[in-house]
Scaffold this motif. Structure first.
Motif, mmCIF file in Angstrom:
data_model
loop_
_atom_site.group_PDB
_atom_site.id
_atom_site.type_symbol
_atom_site.label_atom_id
_atom_site.label_comp_id
_atom_site.label_asym_id
_atom_site.label_seq_id
_atom_site.Cartn_x
_atom_site.Cartn_y
_atom_site.Cartn_z
ATOM 1 N N ASP A 178 0.864 -1.132 -0.037
ATOM 2 C CA ASP A 178 0.097 -0.003 -0.001
ATOM 3 C C ASP A 178 0.751 1.265 -0.203
ATOM 4 O OD1 ASP A 178 -2.457 -1.549 0.390
ATOM 5 O OD2 ASP A 178 -1.848 -1.771 2.462
ATOM 6 N N ASN A 179 0.348 2.405 -0.702
ATOM 7 C CA ASN A 179 1.126 3.686 -0.852
ATOM 8 C C ASN A 179 0.086 4.768 -0.656
ATOM 9 O OD1 ASN A 179 3.216 5.513 -1.146
ATOM 10 N ND2 ASN A 179 3.039 5.103 -3.415
ATOM 11 N N PRO A 180 0.111 5.428 0.498
ATOM 12 C CA PRO A 180 1.131 5.083 1.594
ATOM 13 C C PRO A 180 0.685 4.083 2.746
ATOM 14 C CG PRO A 180 -0.454 6.941 2.080
ATOM 15 C CD PRO A 180 -0.563 6.609 0.640
ATOM 16 N N LYS A 181 1.493 3.543 3.135
ATOM 17 C CA LYS A 181 1.215 2.348 4.187
ATOM 18 C C LYS A 181 0.010 2.640 5.170
ATOM 19 C CE LYS A 181 5.298 1.315 4.942
ATOM 20 N NZ LYS A 181 6.867 0.535 5.695
ATOM 21 N N THR B 71 -5.864 9.697 0.414
ATOM 22 C CA THR B 71 -5.060 8.633 0.026
ATOM 23 C C THR B 71 -5.870 7.341 0.195
ATOM 24 O OG1 THR B 71 -4.133 8.547 2.259
ATOM 25 C CG2 THR B 71 -3.237 9.990 0.845
ATOM 26 N N ASN B 72 -5.244 6.218 -0.440
ATOM 27 C CA ASN B 72 -5.537 4.832 -0.213
ATOM 28 C C ASN B 72 -6.920 4.745 -0.886
ATOM 29 O OD1 ASN B 72 -3.835 5.366 2.584
ATOM 30 N ND2 ASN B 72 -2.838 3.667 1.033
#
Length: 480
Positions: free
Chosen positions: A341-344, A444-445
């Protein structure tokens, strides 16, 4: 004699509850009875009540999915790119009348309601015990209708399609009867009536928090008022929460320890005596070896870093919003974070697996907590326009968690942020945003539908084509 036929196969496992007679296992197929023959005593009423508790703890309801929905549809959690299958339509909000496979609680919700109706409408003498049973059943019916409205109807705050709520199940039960959707206000009227009856007739205290009490009904009704937001509702919500905080029995009280280990153990200890039946808990579901969603469906399977389908993680930005001294910060883990995953993300430790004889499962699922009374009171003050008092109360609560103080520059955002910090992983974030008709900005994500405007159709689940074939009078929601 009116002949009401019903299925009672769903209550065959009720001997898992201590208060349920074991003779229910003597029932034989085809599990159909006439209601007057099935309910001849208060013991029979209790069996149906225990069946209602069992139904609402199914994986499609509070056993699992009502936690997932509030998290996956919100802006705090995401599905990892590793070790997680399913729930794609929820993650991407690409559900529609044809694609509703991940939305599987509608039938189960009405199973709860019908089971509750048998208890509520029993014709035995209304003794104190029978009224208590009816009170618990009316609470379970109310919270189920409330969840149906939350997901299948527009929020009252939006002002959209307020004539399109959900069907109110009739009694006596007739499987051939088609029922139209009632208005949102009519469903809320029934919910309020049910919860007021529960406040009047439920027990003040029980030996186990798996049973409904007056305090549970008061807290649930305050949540209903804060969501309905009719004239006078904010004051009613304030009255209820202030009463809970100041006048509840001694078995209910706020968790105030500032020790991180103590707060973490309340959620994730492997010992029942530490994590279950605690004063902070107002109502929790009985999860044990016998009454257990199973290794493929319990909360720990998805949320825990050791779960077989692990893959629900909190966003790094959310974790960073906690101050370093905040006791809730310790409810996260960075062990074996997926690198795909980016970001984790960050693991959450609220629903850890607990090894027990017979299998792995979470501790009892906590549905209502005393902390909500404090934060609902803050919301009530905000809705009453008492912003200074609301901010003071909000910061007093945050300080109990060693959390950061709020400035009040955007008070509603501050209130909802603190609620998110307190109730993350408990299925409330999406409902908090919907209650105030706010947009969802996932950041994000996010694989799709990352910015959902207020009033979007994605705040309302569609009826599946199959549901409409079975009951064409229910009609599809206008947003779809």
């Amino acid at each position: 004699m009116k002949k009401t036929i019903f299925t009672i196969a769903c209550i065959l496992s009720l001997n898992i509850f201590n208060s349920c007679s074991e003779d229910i296992i003597d029932l034989k197929p085809p599990y159909e009875e006439i209601i007057e023959d099935a309910i001849k005593s208060e013991e029979d009423v209790n069996k149906f009540l225990m069946g209602t508790y069992l139904k609402i703890s199914s994986t499609s309801l509070y056993g699992s999915n009502f936690f997932f929905y509030g998290d996956l549809l919100g802006d705090t959690f995401f599905r990892s790119n590793k070790n997680f299958g399913g729930y794609t339509s929820l993650i991407m909000m690409n559900y529609d009348p044809i694609n509703t496979g991940d939305i599987n609680f509608y039938r189960s919700a009405y199973d709860v309601i019908q089971n509750a109706n048998f208890v509520i409408n029993n014709e035995l003498t209304d003794s104190q015990l029978n009224k208590q049973y009816k009170a618990e059943a009316r609470f379970l019916r109310a919270i189920t209708y409330f969840n149906l409205l939350n997901y299948y109807a527009a929020s009252p705050k939006s002002g959209l399609n307020q004539d399109i709520g959900v069907p109110i199940a009739v009694y006596p039960y007739n499987p051939d009867e088609k029922i139209a959707r009632s208005s949102i206000s009519d469903v809320y009227k029934l919910i309020v009536e049910d919860l007021n009856y529960a406040i009047e007739n439920a027990k003040a205290e029980t030996t186990s928090k798996i049973y409904i009490t007056k305090t549970a009904a008061k807290l649930m009704l305050s949540r209903v008022y804060l969501t309905r937001q009719q004239n006078g509702d904010a004051q009613l919500a304030y009255n209820l929460t202030d009463d809970i905080i100041n006048n509840s029995p001694s078995s209910f009280k706020l968790f105030t320890s500032t020790t991180k280990d103590a707060f973490k153990n309340y959620f994730s200890s492997s010992e029942d005596i530490v994590a279950e039946n605690q004063p902070e808990t107002i109502w929790e579901l009985d999860m044990n070896v016998l009454n257990n969603p199973g290794v493929n469906s319990s909360l720990s399977v998805f949320y825990s870093r050791t779960g077989s389908k692990r893959g629900l993680l909190a966003k790094q930005t959310f974790y960073d919003s906690f101050g370093t001294s905040d006791v809730r910060r310790d409810l996260f883990s960075f062990t074996s974070i997926p690198v795909e995953d980016n970001p984790k993300g960050v693991w959450m430790a609220k629903h850890e697996r607990a090894a027990q004889p017979g299998g792995n499962y979470t501790r009892n699922n906590k549905i209502l907590r005393f902390s909500e009374a404090y934060l609902n009171r803050v919301e009530a003050l905000y809705q009453l326009g008492k912003n200074t008092e609301a901010l003071t109360n909000l910061n007093e609560f945050a300080s109990l968690r060693n959390g950061s103080a709020y400035s009040g520059g955007n008070l509603l955002n501050d209130i909802l942020s603190e609620r998110n910090k307190e109730f993350f992983g408990e299925g409330q974030r999406f409902l908090d945003l919907k209650r105030y008709n706010l947009p969802i900005n996932k950041g994000t994500n996010c694989p799709g539908n990352c910015d959902v405007p207020a009033g979007s159709k994605y705040f309302v689940f569609p009826f599946s084509e199959g549901q409409l074939i079975i009951n064409p009078l229910a009609v599809q929601h206008p947003l779809w």
